[in-house]
Design a protein around this motif. Structure first.
Motif, PDB file in Angstrom:
ATOM      1  N   VAL A  82       2.855   1.901  -3.314  1.00 34.60           N
ATOM      2  CA  VAL A  82       2.031   2.562  -4.329  1.00 34.60           C
ATOM      3  C   VAL A  82       1.893   4.047  -4.006  1.00 34.60           C
ATOM      4  O   VAL A  82       2.027   4.915  -4.875  1.00 34.60           O
ATOM      5  CB  VAL A  82       0.648   1.896  -4.426  1.00 34.60           C
ATOM      6  N   LYS A  83       1.649   4.357  -2.754  1.00 39.61           N
ATOM      7  CA  LYS A  83       1.507   5.753  -2.351  1.00 39.61           C
ATOM      8  C   LYS A  83       2.806   6.523  -2.531  1.00 39.61           C
ATOM      9  O   LYS A  83       2.794   7.694  -2.911  1.00 39.61           O
ATOM     10  CB  LYS A  83       1.031   5.844  -0.906  1.00 39.61           C
ATOM     11  N   HIS A  84       3.923   5.868  -2.270  1.00 39.18           N
ATOM     12  CA  HIS A  84       5.205   6.524  -2.481  1.00 39.18           C
ATOM     13  C   HIS A  84       5.425   6.833  -3.959  1.00 39.18           C
ATOM     14  O   HIS A  84       5.953   7.890  -4.312  1.00 39.18           O
ATOM     15  CB  HIS A  84       6.345   5.646  -1.948  1.00 39.18           C
ATOM     16  N   MET A  85       5.017   5.914  -4.840  1.00 40.22           N
ATOM     17  CA  MET A  85       5.127   6.169  -6.274  1.00 40.22           C
ATOM     18  C   MET A  85       4.253   7.344  -6.690  1.00 40.22           C
ATOM     19  O   MET A  85       4.660   8.191  -7.490  1.00 40.22           O
ATOM     20  CB  MET A  85       4.743   4.909  -7.058  1.00 40.22           C
ATOM     21  N   VAL A  86       3.051   7.408  -6.125  1.00 35.49           N
ATOM     22  CA  VAL A  86       2.162   8.537  -6.415  1.00 35.49           C
ATOM     23  C   VAL A  86       2.786   9.837  -5.920  1.00 35.49           C
ATOM     24  O   VAL A  86       2.755  10.859  -6.613  1.00 35.49           O
ATOM     25  CB  VAL A  86       0.787   8.315  -5.760  1.00 35.49           C
ATOM     26  N   THR A  87       3.370   9.785  -4.733  1.00 32.90           N
ATOM     27  CA  THR A  87       4.007  10.988  -4.172  1.00 32.90           C
ATOM     28  C   THR A  87       5.182  11.436  -5.030  1.00 32.90           C
ATOM     29  O   THR A  87       5.347  12.634  -5.301  1.00 32.90           O
ATOM     30  CB  THR A  87       4.490  10.714  -2.736  1.00 32.90           C
ATOM     31  N   ALA A 100       5.556  10.908  -8.203  1.00 36.85           N
ATOM     32  CA  ALA A 100       5.005  11.468  -9.442  1.00 36.85           C
ATOM     33  C   ALA A 100       4.503  12.895  -9.207  1.00 36.85           C
ATOM     34  O   ALA A 100       4.715  13.784 -10.045  1.00 36.85           O
ATOM     35  CB  ALA A 100       3.867  10.585  -9.949  1.00 36.85           C
ATOM     36  N   MET A 101       3.867  13.120  -8.055  1.00 42.23           N
ATOM     37  CA  MET A 101       3.382  14.462  -7.732  1.00 42.23           C
ATOM     38  C   MET A 101       4.537  15.440  -7.571  1.00 42.23           C
ATOM     39  O   MET A 101       4.482  16.575  -8.066  1.00 42.23           O
ATOM     40  CB  MET A 101       2.551  14.416  -6.446  1.00 42.23           C
ATOM     41  N   LEU A 133      -0.218  10.122   2.120  1.00 45.42           N
ATOM     42  CA  LEU A 133       0.584   9.799   0.942  1.00 45.42           C
ATOM     43  C   LEU A 133       1.983   9.324   1.294  1.00 45.42           C
ATOM     44  O   LEU A 133       2.722   8.863   0.418  1.00 45.42           O
ATOM     45  CB  LEU A 133       0.673  11.021   0.022  1.00 45.42           C
ATOM     46  N   LYS A 139       0.833  -1.202   0.000  1.00 42.94           N
ATOM     47  CA  LYS A 139       0.000   0.000   0.000  1.00 42.94           C
ATOM     48  C   LYS A 139       0.864   1.246   0.000  1.00 42.94           C
ATOM     49  O   LYS A 139       0.642   2.178  -0.779  1.00 42.94           O
ATOM     50  CB  LYS A 139      -0.914  -0.016   1.227  1.00 42.94           C
TER      51      LYS A 139
END
Length: 215
Positions: free
Chosen positions: A6-11, A13-14, A178, A3
């Motif tokens: 995935v959140k680290h990848m989203v972070t 990307a942001m 995140l 979990k």
């Protein structure tokens, strides 16, 4: 764990998108063709949050996005952008990873500043003649009076803004769930961080105004 991966990848990307947006929106001319963009602040914060590899990835993607969209210096410009950002952010992140305290952050940023200044002096001497069309001897004569103060100013602004923005950004990312709650951030004294960062920021702004001939 999956979990948070995935959140680290989203972070990441942001943060990459934010770094690129800052390149597009904020470009402060300093001297000759050299300008300051605060993208390295976001890149470095990403490195401090995660690790040096994260800082390098954000640096690389941001440099490539800049190359294919707004840059007129092509691959050479992308290489210079990558070297500058990575030298500063990866060095700071590497040291901070070993010592997650305010002192570790300050030492990391100072080491990152030295790494960036030395790296860019060398690479400006090597590369600038290729895309500016200037004789290498002329570029060598500009290293101390032009490139050195510019890179010192850039490193100082980066360091000051990282110190001022790191804790608020970490808090925002935590509230948005995140980043993992286990990710620590430097120091317990917000006042100390802001005093150091604010003093350095004011000094760099005054130096920029002097260089620009405003004061």
């Amino acid at each position: 764990m999956k979990k948070y991966n995935v959140k680290h990848m989203v972070t990441l990307a942001m943060l990459t998108a934010l770094a690129y947006a800052l390149v597009c929106l904020i470009r402060i001319p300093v001297v000759l063709f050299l300008s300051y963009e605060p993208k390295d602040v976001i890149i470095t914060i990403g490195g401090l949050l995660f690790n040096p590899a994260a800082a390098f990835i954000i640096s690389l993607v941001t440099a490539l996005l800049e190359m294919v969209s707004i840059s007129d210096t092509g691959v050479i410009g992308a290489l210079m952008n990558l070297l500058s950002s990575a030298a500063f952010s990866c060095t700071a992140a590497f040291i901070y990873k070993k010592r997650r305290t305010l002192g570790g952050a300050v030492v990391g940023l100072a080491a990152g500043s030295v790494a960036m200044v030395v790296t860019m002096l060398l690479w400006n001497w090597l590369i600038t003649p290729l895309y500016q069309g200037w004789p290498r001897e002329a570029v060598a004569e500009m290293l101390v009076p032009v490139f050195l103060p510019f890179n010192l100013l850039k490193a100082g602004l980066n360091s000051a803004l990282v110190l001022c923005l790191y804790k608020p950004l970490v808090g925002t990312l935590r509230k948005a769930d995140l980043i993992s709650p286990q990710i620590n951030h430097a120091g317990k004294s917000k006042l100390g961080v802001y005093l150091i960062g604010g003093g350095l920021l004011i000094t760099c702004i005054l130096a920029l105004l002097v260089i620009r001939g405003i004061i």
